[in-house]
Design a protein around this motif. Structure first.
Motif, PDB file in Angstrom:
ATOM      1  N   GLU A   1       0.821  -1.210   0.000  1.00 51.64           N
ATOM      2  CA  GLU A   1       0.000   0.000   0.000  1.00 51.64           C
ATOM      3  C   GLU A   1       0.859   1.265   0.000  1.00 51.64           C
ATOM      4  O   GLU A   1       0.388   2.347  -0.365  1.00 51.64           O
ATOM      5  CB  GLU A   1      -0.915   0.013   1.219  1.00 51.64           C
ATOM      6  N   LEU A   2       2.143   1.138   0.454  1.00 51.47           N
ATOM      7  CA  LEU A   2       2.993   2.319   0.554  1.00 51.47           C
ATOM      8  C   LEU A   2       3.835   2.552  -0.688  1.00 51.47           C
ATOM      9  O   LEU A   2       4.554   3.527  -0.780  1.00 51.47           O
ATOM     10  CB  LEU A   2       3.913   2.175   1.781  1.00 51.47           C
ATOM     11  N   GLU A   3       3.786   1.610  -1.650  1.00 50.26           N
ATOM     12  CA  GLU A   3       4.564   1.772  -2.869  1.00 50.26           C
ATOM     13  C   GLU A   3       4.031   2.958  -3.669  1.00 50.26           C
ATOM     14  O   GLU A   3       2.828   3.199  -3.743  1.00 50.26           O
ATOM     15  CB  GLU A   3       4.500   0.494  -3.708  1.00 50.26           C
ATOM     16  N   THR A   4       4.952   3.688  -4.288  1.00 53.97           N
ATOM     17  CA  THR A   4       4.564   4.855  -5.078  1.00 53.97           C
ATOM     18  C   THR A   4       3.903   4.403  -6.371  1.00 53.97           C
ATOM     19  O   THR A   4       4.495   3.643  -7.147  1.00 53.97           O
ATOM     20  CB  THR A   4       5.794   5.712  -5.415  1.00 53.97           C
ATOM     21  N   PRO A   5       2.674   4.825  -6.637  1.00 53.74           N
ATOM     22  CA  PRO A   5       2.012   4.396  -7.873  1.00 53.74           C
ATOM     23  C   PRO A   5       2.680   5.012  -9.096  1.00 53.74           C
ATOM     24  O   PRO A   5       3.251   6.095  -9.033  1.00 53.74           O
ATOM     25  CB  PRO A   5       0.576   4.928  -7.703  1.00 53.74           C
ATOM     26  N   ALA A   6       2.613   4.259 -10.195  1.00 52.75           N
ATOM     27  CA  ALA A   6       3.174   4.776 -11.446  1.00 52.75           C
ATOM     28  C   ALA A   6       2.366   5.982 -11.895  1.00 52.75           C
ATOM     29  O   ALA A   6       1.147   6.035 -11.719  1.00 52.75           O
ATOM     30  CB  ALA A   6       3.123   3.691 -12.521  1.00 52.75           C
ATOM     31  N   PRO A   7       3.038   6.988 -12.437  1.00 55.83           N
ATOM     32  CA  PRO A   7       2.301   8.181 -12.880  1.00 55.83           C
ATOM     33  C   PRO A   7       1.335   7.851 -14.007  1.00 55.83           C
ATOM     34  O   PRO A   7       1.610   7.003 -14.853  1.00 55.83           O
ATOM     35  CB  PRO A   7       3.431   9.110 -13.361  1.00 55.83           C
ATOM     36  N   THR A   8       0.200   8.481 -13.982  1.00 56.59           N
ATOM     37  CA  THR A   8      -0.803   8.276 -15.019  1.00 56.59           C
ATOM     38  C   THR A   8      -0.323   8.863 -16.342  1.00 56.59           C
ATOM     39  O   THR A   8       0.124  10.008 -16.393  1.00 56.59           O
ATOM     40  CB  THR A   8      -2.137   8.944 -14.616  1.00 56.59           C
ATOM     41  N   ARG A   9      -0.386   8.061 -17.375  1.00 60.83           N
ATOM     42  CA  ARG A   9       0.037   8.554 -18.685  1.00 60.83           C
ATOM     43  C   ARG A   9      -1.031   9.495 -19.239  1.00 60.83           C
ATOM     44  O   ARG A   9      -2.221   9.183 -19.241  1.00 60.83           O
ATOM     45  CB  ARG A   9       0.259   7.389 -19.660  1.00 60.83           C
ATOM     46  N   ARG A  10      -0.581  10.649 -19.693  1.00 56.66           N
ATOM     47  CA  ARG A  10      -1.494  11.659 -20.230  1.00 56.66           C
ATOM     48  C   ARG A  10      -1.295  11.785 -21.732  1.00 56.66           C
ATOM     49  O   ARG A  10      -0.167  11.891 -22.225  1.00 56.66           O
ATOM     50  CB  ARG A  10      -1.251  13.005 -19.563  1.00 56.66           C
ATOM     51  N   PHE A  11      -2.402  11.782 -22.459  1.00 57.17           N
ATOM     52  CA  PHE A  11      -2.382  11.902 -23.906  1.00 57.17           C
ATOM     53  C   PHE A  11      -3.168  13.146 -24.321  1.00 57.17           C
ATOM     54  O   PHE A  11      -4.107  13.546 -23.640  1.00 57.17           O
ATOM     55  CB  PHE A  11      -3.026  10.675 -24.562  1.00 57.17           C
ATOM     56  N   ARG A  12      -2.762  13.728 -25.425  1.00 58.75           N
ATOM     57  CA  ARG A  12      -3.594  14.752 -26.068  1.00 58.75           C
ATOM     58  C   ARG A  12      -3.868  14.281 -27.492  1.00 58.75           C
ATOM     59  O   ARG A  12      -2.954  14.164 -28.301  1.00 58.75           O
ATOM     60  CB  ARG A  12      -2.926  16.117 -26.085  1.00 58.75           C
ATOM     61  N   VAL A  13      -5.132  14.008 -27.767  1.00 62.19           N
ATOM     62  CA  VAL A  13      -5.546  13.453 -29.044  1.00 62.19           C
ATOM     63  C   VAL A  13      -6.053  14.576 -29.944  1.00 62.19           C
ATOM     64  O   VAL A  13      -7.028  15.261 -29.610  1.00 62.19           O
ATOM     65  CB  VAL A  13      -6.650  12.396 -28.858  1.00 62.19           C
ATOM     66  N   ILE A  14      -5.407  14.762 -31.064  1.00 63.50           N
ATOM     67  CA  ILE A  14      -5.849  15.728 -32.074  1.00 63.50           C
ATOM     68  C   ILE A  14      -6.508  14.932 -33.188  1.00 63.50           C
ATOM     69  O   ILE A  14      -5.846  14.192 -33.916  1.00 63.50           O
ATOM     70  CB  ILE A  14      -4.670  16.557 -32.613  1.00 63.50           C
ATOM     71  N   ALA A  15      -7.822  15.044 -33.300  1.00 63.36           N
ATOM     72  CA  ALA A  15      -8.590  14.197 -34.208  1.00 63.36           C
ATOM     73  C   ALA A  15      -9.157  15.005 -35.370  1.00 63.36           C
ATOM     74  O   ALA A  15      -9.597  16.148 -35.202  1.00 63.36           O
ATOM     75  CB  ALA A  15      -9.731  13.511 -33.451  1.00 63.36           C
ATOM     76  N   ASN A  16      -9.148  14.388 -36.541  1.00 62.40           N
ATOM     77  CA  ASN A  16      -9.741  14.976 -37.739  1.00 62.40           C
ATOM     78  C   ASN A  16     -11.263  14.926 -37.603  1.00 62.40           C
ATOM     79  O   ASN A  16     -11.860  13.842 -37.614  1.00 62.40           O
ATOM     80  CB  ASN A  16      -9.278  14.211 -38.975  1.00 62.40           C
ATOM     81  N   ALA A  17     -11.885  16.067 -37.489  1.00 62.25           N
ATOM     82  CA  ALA A  17     -13.333  16.130 -37.302  1.00 62.25           C
ATOM     83  C   ALA A  17     -14.101  15.642 -38.523  1.00 62.25           C
ATOM     84  O   ALA A  17     -15.294  15.348 -38.427  1.00 62.25           O
ATOM     85  CB  ALA A  17     -13.760  17.560 -36.961  1.00 62.25           C
ATOM     86  N   ARG A  18     -13.408  15.543 -39.675  1.00 59.64           N
ATOM     87  CA  ARG A  18     -14.071  15.093 -40.901  1.00 59.64           C
ATOM     88  C   ARG A  18     -13.857  13.608 -41.160  1.00 59.64           C
ATOM     89  O   ARG A  18     -14.317  13.084 -42.177  1.00 59.64           O
ATOM     90  CB  ARG A  18     -13.547  15.889 -42.103  1.00 59.64           C
ATOM     91  N   ALA A  19     -13.165  12.917 -40.254  1.00 58.00           N
ATOM     92  CA  ALA A  19     -12.967  11.475 -40.412  1.00 58.00           C
ATOM     93  C   ALA A  19     -14.314  10.764 -40.372  1.00 58.00           C
ATOM     94  O   ALA A  19     -15.218  11.160 -39.632  1.00 58.00           O
ATOM     95  CB  ALA A  19     -12.049  10.938 -39.320  1.00 58.00           C
TER      96      ALA A  19
END
Length: 316
Positions: free
Chosen positions: A10-28
């Motif tokens: 319970e005391l182990e440091t959790p791995a950092p959450t991976r953060r993404f930024r998704v740039i999506a083609n609105a016309r797909a």
């Protein structure tokens, strides 16, 4: 002497959450079918379900580079381009400037690069791959500074791409109908091209219905590459033989027997130069996007030009 106890899980440091930024083609097509708001929520929920976070931006095609550049500049996030092979192609100048691995979320019809990266199945499955995948190096091709990640073609292939764009507008309700319509018209209306080609120190003159240049070799029946960092081009030449040979070649590509086609010649090399002997400007495709250019087309390889997240390592 007291014995030190093992650290509590319970005391182990959790791995950092991976953060993404998704740039999506609105016309797909995938975005249009679902609706913008619904699609954005679906992506955010899919990232959250596998322990990641994502900011999703749906932008018009002309804004893709600018917004992706902003994502690349933010070192706290992993930039992801979401769209078809053509959208990914247009983003390559930005992606190659990123000093860390980038992500791809394939939303097109063919998704050549997405399949080669192991990004298949539902959007949720592809997102799970992005969150759990690993970076691999991949080669890119360049023609006079225009980058491409998978395929460049002329003749039948460039006409097929142009007809596909027309068919998408005419048959927006069915991708399959649009594809069959485009393929039929391409088979009927392709005209032979006369070219001079230099590859691996050999020069040859051919009359062909189609010429296809791929970054690294396609293996087996499904037009997939087992390696993205093989360091070579493969050139496929479909010899001219009229309507019947084009029809047979198209069928062989769909059934997976294309390697055995008697009308197909395949060559490999690290540089390729193709010149149209009629000296006219001609249509050439880069990952499905069509341009009209004057030859010669000097193909140059950029080894390991991009680091991208894949389902498994292609480096052996």
């Amino acid at each position: 002497m007291a014995k030190l106890s093992e650290p509590s899980p319970e005391l182990e440091t959790p791995a950092p959450t991976r953060r993404f930024r998704v740039i999506a083609n609105a016309r797909a097509g995938t975005v249009l079918e679902a609706g913008a708001d619904t699609f954005s929520r679906r992506l955010e929920a899919a990232f959250e379900a596998v322990g990641c976070r994502a900011e999703v931006e749906l932008v018009q095609p002309r804004e893709l580079r600018e917004r992706l550049q902003a994502a690349v500049a933010d070192e706290a996030v992993i930039p992801v381009i979401a769209g078809g092979d053509g959208s990914i192609n247009g983003a390559l100048p930005v992606l190659t400037g990123c000093k860390r691995p980038v992500g791809v979320l394939p939303l097109g019809t063919v998704n050549v690069l997405g399949r080669d990266l192991g990004l298949t199945g539902t959007v949720e499955q592809q997102i799970a791959t992005l969150c759990q995948g690993e970076p691999v190096s991949m080669d890119l091709g360049s023609v006079d500074g225009h980058l491409f990640h998978s395929i460049s073609g002329m003749g039948f292939f460039s006409l097929m791409a142009r007809q596909r764009e027309y068919a998408r507008r005419r048959f927006p309700f069915s991708r399959l109908v649009a594809f069959l319509f485009a393929a039929t018209r391409a088979i009927l209306f392709t005209r032979p091209i006369r070219i001079e080609m230099e590859i691996a120190g050999e020069r040859r003159q051919v009359e062909a219905d189609a010429v296809l240049v791929t970054v690294n070799q396609f293996d087996g029946a499904e037009w997939r590459r087992s390696r993205l960092d093989g360091g070579e081009f493969e050139v496929h030449i479909l010899d001219t033989g009229g309507l019947l040979s084009r029809s047979k070649a198209a069928i062989s590509m769909l059934t997976g027997s294309w390697r055995d086609s008697g009308n197909l010649i395949s060559l490999t090399g690290t540089a390729v130069t193709i010149t149209r002997r009629d000296k006219r400007r001609g249509h050439v495709t880069f990952d499905g996007e069509v341009e009209r250019r004057a030859s010669p087309f000097a193909y140059r390889l950029l080894p390991g030009a991009l680091r991208v997240i894949a389902a498994r390592s292609h480096e052996t």
